[in-house]
Design a protein around this motif. Structure first.
Motif, PDB file in Angstrom:
ATOM      1  N   ASP A   5      36.577  35.814  46.569  1.00 53.05           N
ATOM      2  CA  ASP A   5      36.438  35.400  45.166  1.00 53.05           C
ATOM      3  C   ASP A   5      35.104  34.679  45.019  1.00 53.05           C
ATOM      4  O   ASP A   5      34.357  34.531  45.999  1.00 53.05           O
ATOM      5  N   LEU A   6      34.808  34.252  43.808  1.00 56.50           N
ATOM      6  CA  LEU A   6      33.596  33.462  43.546  1.00 56.50           C
ATOM      7  C   LEU A   6      33.731  32.086  44.200  1.00 56.50           C
ATOM      8  O   LEU A   6      34.853  31.580  44.343  1.00 56.50           O
ATOM      9  N   ASP A   7      32.593  31.457  44.527  1.00 62.39           N
ATOM     10  CA  ASP A   7      32.701  30.154  45.194  1.00 62.39           C
ATOM     11  C   ASP A   7      33.339  29.103  44.290  1.00 62.39           C
ATOM     12  O   ASP A   7      33.957  28.166  44.783  1.00 62.39           O
ATOM     13  N   PHE A  54      33.458  34.009  50.117  1.00 62.47           N
ATOM     14  CA  PHE A  54      32.944  33.924  48.752  1.00 62.47           C
ATOM     15  C   PHE A  54      31.900  35.013  48.535  1.00 62.47           C
ATOM     16  O   PHE A  54      31.058  35.260  49.402  1.00 62.47           O
ATOM     17  N   ALA A  55      31.921  35.627  47.371  1.00 60.39           N
ATOM     18  CA  ALA A  55      30.861  36.563  46.982  1.00 60.39           C
ATOM     19  C   ALA A  55      31.059  36.904  45.515  1.00 60.39           C
ATOM     20  O   ALA A  55      32.182  36.871  45.003  1.00 60.39           O
ATOM     21  N   ASP A  56      29.943  37.231  44.892  1.00 63.65           N
ATOM     22  CA  ASP A  56      29.960  37.720  43.513  1.00 63.65           C
ATOM     23  C   ASP A  56      29.826  39.239  43.584  1.00 63.65           C
ATOM     24  O   ASP A  56      28.768  39.750  43.981  1.00 63.65           O
ATOM     25  N   VAL A  57      30.885  39.952  43.215  1.00 65.29           N
ATOM     26  CA  VAL A  57      30.863  41.413  43.403  1.00 65.29           C
ATOM     27  C   VAL A  57      29.837  42.118  42.521  1.00 65.29           C
ATOM     28  O   VAL A  57      29.525  43.279  42.758  1.00 65.29           O
ATOM     29  N   SER A  58      29.324  41.412  41.531  1.00 61.79           N
ATOM     30  CA  SER A  58      28.329  42.050  40.656  1.00 61.79           C
ATOM     31  C   SER A  58      26.917  41.949  41.220  1.00 61.79           C
ATOM     32  O   SER A  58      25.983  42.518  40.645  1.00 61.79           O
ATOM     33  N   ASP A  59      26.762  41.237  42.327  1.00 65.04           N
ATOM     34  CA  ASP A  59      25.430  40.981  42.878  1.00 65.04           C
ATOM     35  C   ASP A  59      25.239  41.767  44.183  1.00 65.04           C
ATOM     36  O   ASP A  59      25.966  41.528  45.161  1.00 65.04           O
ATOM     37  N   ASN A  61      39.642  46.819  45.149  1.00 67.26           N
ATOM     38  CA  ASN A  61      38.688  46.287  44.168  1.00 67.26           C
ATOM     39  C   ASN A  61      39.475  45.757  42.981  1.00 67.26           C
ATOM     40  O   ASN A  61      39.889  46.513  42.093  1.00 67.26           O
ATOM     41  N   ASN A  62      39.685  44.449  42.992  1.00 65.88           N
ATOM     42  CA  ASN A  62      40.518  43.825  41.956  1.00 65.88           C
ATOM     43  C   ASN A  62      39.721  42.942  41.006  1.00 65.88           C
ATOM     44  O   ASN A  62      40.138  42.737  39.863  1.00 65.88           O
ATOM     45  N   ALA A  63      38.598  42.380  41.464  1.00 66.49           N
ATOM     46  CA  ALA A  63      37.845  41.428  40.629  1.00 66.49           C
ATOM     47  C   ALA A  63      37.570  42.039  39.257  1.00 66.49           C
ATOM     48  O   ALA A  63      37.155  43.196  39.161  1.00 66.49           O
TER      49      ALA A  63
HETATM   50  P1  NAI Z   1      42.338  36.861  36.434  1.00 61.48           P
HETATM   51  O1  NAI Z   1      41.287  36.464  35.475  1.00 61.48           O
HETATM   52  O2  NAI Z   1      43.549  36.024  36.561  1.00 61.48           O
HETATM   53  O3  NAI Z   1      41.714  37.055  37.899  1.00 61.48           O
HETATM   54  C1  NAI Z   1      40.496  37.735  38.080  1.00 61.48           C
HETATM   55  C2  NAI Z   1      39.890  37.254  39.372  1.00 61.48           C
HETATM   56  O4  NAI Z   1      38.628  37.923  39.567  1.00 61.48           O
HETATM   57  C3  NAI Z   1      39.603  35.741  39.346  1.00 61.48           C
HETATM   58  O5  NAI Z   1      40.077  35.145  40.525  1.00 61.48           O
HETATM   59  C4  NAI Z   1      38.095  35.696  39.241  1.00 61.48           C
HETATM   60  O6  NAI Z   1      37.518  34.524  39.799  1.00 61.48           O
HETATM   61  C5  NAI Z   1      37.691  36.948  39.998  1.00 61.48           C
HETATM   62  N1  NAI Z   1      36.339  37.361  39.670  1.00 61.48           N
HETATM   63  C6  NAI Z   1      35.783  37.454  38.436  1.00 61.48           C
HETATM   64  N2  NAI Z   1      34.495  37.810  38.537  1.00 61.48           N
HETATM   65  C7  NAI Z   1      34.234  37.954  39.850  1.00 61.48           C
HETATM   66  C8  NAI Z   1      33.075  38.319  40.577  1.00 61.48           C
HETATM   67  N3  NAI Z   1      31.923  38.580  39.952  1.00 61.48           N
HETATM   68  N4  NAI Z   1      33.148  38.377  41.917  1.00 61.48           N
HETATM   69  C9  NAI Z   1      34.311  38.090  42.558  1.00 61.48           C
HETATM   70  N5  NAI Z   1      35.440  37.744  41.918  1.00 61.48           N
HETATM   71  C10 NAI Z   1      35.395  37.677  40.576  1.00 61.48           C
HETATM   72  O7  NAI Z   1      42.717  38.355  36.044  1.00 61.48           O
HETATM   73  P2  NAI Z   1      43.953  39.283  36.445  1.00 61.48           P
HETATM   74  O8  NAI Z   1      44.767  39.437  35.243  1.00 61.48           O
HETATM   75  O9  NAI Z   1      44.563  38.839  37.699  1.00 61.48           O
HETATM   76  O10 NAI Z   1      43.156  40.663  36.654  1.00 61.48           O
HETATM   77  C11 NAI Z   1      42.962  41.265  37.931  1.00 61.48           C
HETATM   78  C12 NAI Z   1      42.473  42.689  37.694  1.00 61.48           C
HETATM   79  O11 NAI Z   1      43.459  43.394  36.934  1.00 61.48           O
HETATM   80  C13 NAI Z   1      41.192  42.765  36.883  1.00 61.48           C
HETATM   81  O12 NAI Z   1      40.391  43.820  37.356  1.00 61.48           O
HETATM   82  C14 NAI Z   1      41.685  43.069  35.490  1.00 61.48           C
HETATM   83  O13 NAI Z   1      40.710  43.702  34.697  1.00 61.48           O
HETATM   84  C15 NAI Z   1      42.863  43.962  35.796  1.00 61.48           C
HETATM   85  N6  NAI Z   1      43.833  44.047  34.717  1.00 61.48           N
HETATM   86  C16 NAI Z   1      44.477  42.923  34.244  1.00 61.48           C
HETATM   87  C17 NAI Z   1      45.380  43.040  33.208  1.00 61.48           C
HETATM   88  C18 NAI Z   1      46.127  41.871  32.632  1.00 61.48           C
HETATM   89  O14 NAI Z   1      46.784  42.029  31.595  1.00 61.48           O
HETATM   90  N7  NAI Z   1      46.098  40.696  33.236  1.00 61.48           N
HETATM   91  C19 NAI Z   1      45.675  44.346  32.602  1.00 61.48           C
HETATM   92  C20 NAI Z   1      44.957  45.443  33.184  1.00 61.48           C
HETATM   93  C21 NAI Z   1      44.079  45.287  34.192  1.00 61.48           C
END
Ligand code: NAI
Length: 254
Positions: A39-41, A65-70, A93-95
């Motif tokens: 996850d992000l730092d 820690f890492a920013d997946v967009s970078d 790939n969940n971020a």
């Molecule tokens: P969330 O906002 O609770 O968690 C997202 C995680 O991604 C956070 O821990 C965040 O710090 C991390 N993250 C964000 N930018 C990042 C980056 N640049 N580098 C590394 N990590 C980063 O969201 P949630 O709901 O758990 O979503 C997880 C995945 O599921 C996402 O891809 C989201 O688009 C997808 N999703 C979520 C839905 C929902 O209703 N919650 C519906 C459909 C898809």
């Protein structure tokens, strides 16, 4: 001890300090996988608590820690992950990030931010691991997309377009890497009760409207999504690739 399907396997999961990713990490750890959790730092506290929870349950978890967009950050992520585990079997790939604006209010930078994490981030981490998967002759890539990538809602054109990109990217990649034993599938959640899901539907009326449009009549929980990810990662899904599976309680669009 009864063998588990993740024994002697490692999974790298992005953006998994909370929400759906965290539930996926806990499930994979329970299945025996060594979890490398990213996850992000700024999520350090949540990531530490995930590691503690997995270890308390007898599992194995490392955090990076890492920013997946970078691109540079992703290169470091994958190289450090391969130092922690010389073999990575599964990438999730969940971020992801979401914002809600009608199209005329989407600032160009905001469009880029959403695409940079959701679409480019998925591309970057995947690309960085492909040579490793090819060398192993096996790999499982599970991309968390969204039902919005198939048919979305007003206010989410940028988000839904980024998730449509993830789905199509996965389908094309699946064809490119199939000869090397690598599968690529997408999980498409509906509205899931996480920080992101709640921010999207901040008041009870909008939440109720979503529930009313969902055949099963409720929001999803992160735990509702994990089974699909674990399935695509498993040998039970060895003959499944290029698919995008809705996990949405039967959302009835329109
Ligand atoms: P969330 O906002 O609770 O968690 C997202 C995680 O991604 C956070 O821990 C965040 O710090 C991390 N993250 C964000 N930018 C990042 C980056 N640049 N580098 C590394 N990590 C980063 O969201 P949630 O709901 O758990 O979503 C997880 C995945 O599921 C996402 O891809 C989201 O688009 C997808 N999703 C979520 C839905 C929902 O209703 N919650 C519906 C459909 C898809």
């Amino acid at each position: 001890m009864i063998p588990r399907r993740g024994d002697n396997q490692t999974v790298l999961i992005t953006g998994c300090s909370r929400g759906i990713g965290r539930a996926i990490a806990e499930r994979f750890a329970a299945e025996g996988y060594h979890v490398i959790a990213n996850d992000l730092d700024r999520q350090a506290g949540d990531l530490a608590s995930l590691k503690a929870a997995i270890e308390a349950a007898g599992g194995r978890c490392d955090t990076l820690f890492a920013d997946v967009s970078d691109p540079a950050s992703v290169e470091a992520l994958v190289s450090n992950a391969l130092k922690l585990s010389p073999r990575i079997d599964v990438l999730v790939n969940n971020a992801g990030v979401l914002s809600v604006f009608n199209v005329e209010d989407i600032a160009p930078d905001e469009w880029d931010r959403i695409f940079d994490v959701n679409a480019k981030g998925t591309f970057l981490v995947t690309k960085a691991l492909l040579a490793h998967f090819r060398a192993n002759g096996k790999g499982r890539i599970v991309n968390i997309a969204s039902v919005g990538g198939k048919r979305g809602a007003p206010g989410q054109a940028h988000y839904c377009a980024s998730k449509a990109a993830v789905i199509r990217f996965s389908q094309i990649l699946a064809q490119e890497v199939a000869p090397d034993g690598i599968t690529v599938n997408s999980v498409c959640p509906g509205i899931i009760d996480t920080d992101m899901g709640r921010n999207n539907y901040p008041d009870e009326a909008s939440l109720q409207a979503v529930k009313d449009k969902t055949a099963l009549g409720r929001l999803g929980y992160p735990e509702d999504v994990v089974g699909a990810a674990a399935f695509f990662a498993s040998d039970d899904a060895a003959f499944i690739t290029g698919q995008a599976l809705n996990v949405c309680g039967g959302i009835l669009f329109d």
